[in-house]
Motif scaffolding. Structure first.
Motif, PDB file in Angstrom:
ATOM      1  N   UNK A   1       0.772  -1.173  -0.105  1.00 51.51           N
ATOM      2  CA  UNK A   1       0.112   0.099   0.000  1.00 51.51           C
ATOM      3  C   UNK A   1       0.888   1.308   0.085  1.00 51.51           C
ATOM      4  N   UNK A   2       0.324   2.293  -0.540  1.00 51.33           N
ATOM      5  CA  UNK A   2       1.050   3.631  -0.695  1.00 51.33           C
ATOM      6  C   UNK A   2       0.243   4.781  -0.343  1.00 51.33           C
ATOM      7  N   UNK A   3       0.617   5.953   0.161  1.00 51.29           N
ATOM      8  CA  UNK A   3      -0.279   7.216   0.371  1.00 51.29           C
ATOM      9  C   UNK A   3       0.348   8.001  -0.580  1.00 51.29           C
ATOM     10  N   UNK A   4      -0.553   8.898  -0.971  1.00 50.88           N
ATOM     11  CA  UNK A   4      -0.043  10.031  -2.044  1.00 50.88           C
ATOM     12  C   UNK A   4      -0.915  11.274  -1.504  1.00 50.88           C
ATOM     13  N   UNK A   5      -0.180  12.438  -1.287  1.00 50.40           N
ATOM     14  CA  UNK A   5      -0.868  13.733  -0.769  1.00 50.40           C
ATOM     15  C   UNK A   5      -1.204  14.098  -1.906  1.00 50.40           C
ATOM     16  N   UNK A   6      -2.405  14.751  -2.160  1.00 48.07           N
ATOM     17  CA  UNK A   6      -3.025  15.097  -3.455  1.00 48.07           C
ATOM     18  C   UNK A   6      -2.812  16.583  -3.702  1.00 48.07           C
ATOM     19  N   UNK A   7      -1.676  17.311  -3.426  1.00 46.08           N
ATOM     20  CA  UNK A   7      -1.582  18.425  -3.291  1.00 46.08           C
ATOM     21  C   UNK A   7      -2.323  19.475  -2.353  1.00 46.08           C
ATOM     22  N   UNK A   8      -2.492  18.705  -1.147  1.00 50.89           N
ATOM     23  CA  UNK A   8      -3.495  19.557  -0.348  1.00 50.89           C
ATOM     24  C   UNK A   8      -3.102  20.639   0.306  1.00 50.89           C
ATOM     25  N   UNK A   9      -4.004  21.546   0.747  1.00 54.22           N
ATOM     26  CA  UNK A   9      -3.569  22.805   1.123  1.00 54.22           C
ATOM     27  C   UNK A   9      -2.983  22.862   2.336  1.00 54.22           C
ATOM     28  N   UNK A  10      -3.124  22.018   3.364  1.00 53.00           N
ATOM     29  CA  UNK A  10      -2.271  22.004   4.479  1.00 53.00           C
ATOM     30  C   UNK A  10      -1.378  20.885   4.701  1.00 53.00           C
ATOM     31  N   UNK A  11      -1.338  19.993   3.679  1.00 50.76           N
ATOM     32  CA  UNK A  11      -0.390  18.772   3.768  1.00 50.76           C
ATOM     33  C   UNK A  11      -0.695  17.653   4.645  1.00 50.76           C
ATOM     34  N   UNK A  12       0.319  16.804   4.510  1.00 50.84           N
ATOM     35  CA  UNK A  12       0.088  15.559   5.320  1.00 50.84           C
ATOM     36  C   UNK A  12       1.411  15.050   5.941  1.00 50.84           C
ATOM     37  N   UNK A  13       1.404  14.511   7.167  1.00 51.71           N
ATOM     38  CA  UNK A  13       2.649  14.227   7.788  1.00 51.71           C
ATOM     39  C   UNK A  13       2.587  12.515   7.968  1.00 51.71           C
ATOM     40  N   UNK A  14       3.526  11.886   7.660  1.00 51.45           N
ATOM     41  CA  UNK A  14       3.553  10.586   7.911  1.00 51.45           C
ATOM     42  C   UNK A  14       4.585  10.379   8.906  1.00 51.45           C
ATOM     43  N   UNK A  15       4.278   9.689  10.158  1.00 51.36           N
ATOM     44  CA  UNK A  15       5.237   9.515  11.279  1.00 51.36           C
ATOM     45  C   UNK A  15       6.069  10.612  11.573  1.00 51.36           C
ATOM     46  N   UNK A  16       5.348  12.131  11.673  1.00 53.45           N
ATOM     47  CA  UNK A  16       5.886  13.321  11.816  1.00 53.45           C
ATOM     48  C   UNK A  16       6.664  14.003  10.877  1.00 53.45           C
ATOM     49  N   UNK A  17       6.771  13.156   9.711  1.00 57.24           N
ATOM     50  CA  UNK A  17       7.639  13.928   8.558  1.00 57.24           C
ATOM     51  C   UNK A  17       6.540  14.325   7.551  1.00 57.24           C
ATOM     52  N   UNK A  18       6.797  15.574   7.045  1.00 60.79           N
ATOM     53  CA  UNK A  18       5.899  16.080   5.943  1.00 60.79           C
ATOM     54  C   UNK A  18       6.185  15.302   4.693  1.00 60.79           C
ATOM     55  N   UNK A  19       4.854  14.888   3.917  1.00 62.41           N
ATOM     56  CA  UNK A  19       5.183  14.272   2.926  1.00 62.41           C
ATOM     57  C   UNK A  19       5.099  15.452   1.750  1.00 62.41           C
TER      58      UNK A  19
END
Length: 171
Positions: A126-144
């Motif tokens: 499985x993978x995760x993809x941030x879709x250029x969201x306005x406020x971003x996504x963190x995975x385990x404390x790291x910005x994606x």
């Protein structure tokens, strides 16, 4: 912050052949081509990624940076559980004014309508993809980084929006 500077691992199905591997008869094998328990031929997908994954959506008030009286963190702290049982699962903000197309719709104003996407690859990972969201996504404390697929596995946590935590679990 050394954790923030660490790099996110690239998704590489061709070189990651570490075990244990899942035998078609349900055994965990230390060998990639044949089951170390029964000898059956197996597909070299690590057992950790062969299982279906679940996502728990949690309200986490400790994530609120600046309280907004017009949009307060909800008191409902009930965990919601979603299986990642499709090839792609869209996560986005719940919109009452517009019908949301997200399979996992979350009522958090800090989440984009199309925030991120979980994908299941042909090899079961499985993978995760941030879709250029306005406020971003963190995975385990790291910005994606936006628009780059990153592998996920049980035990990973994502933070999105103003107060939402997503925990990845094995089914």
């Amino acid at each position: 912050m050394s954790e923030m500077s660490r790099t996110i691992p690239a998704f590489d199905t061709m070189t990651d052949r570490t075990g244990p591997f899942l035998c078609p008869r349900g055994h965990q094998s230390t060998e990639a081509d044949h089951c170390s328990e029964c000898g059956a031929a197996i597909d070299p997908v690590p057992a950790a990624v062969a299982a279906e994954l679940l996502v728990t959506v949690q309200v986490d008030p400790s994530l609120v940076r600046v309280p907004d009286p017009d949009n307060p963190c909800p008191d409902d702290r009930t965990e919601r559980l979603y299986p990642l049982d499709a090839d792609e699962t869209l996560v986005g903000r719940l919109s009452r004014a517009r019908e949301t197309e997200a399979e996992i719709a979350i009522a958090d104003s800090g989440i984009s309508r199309r925030h991120l996407r979980f994908s299941r690859k042909a090899d079961g990972r499985f993978t995760v993809l941030d879709l250029n969201s306005k406020n971003g996504t963190q995975l385990n404390g790291v910005d994606l980084p936006a628009e780059i697929e990153v592998p996920i596995e049980p035990g990973d946590e994502l933070v999105i929006g103003g107060w939402t935590r997503l925990a990845i679990r094995a089914q």
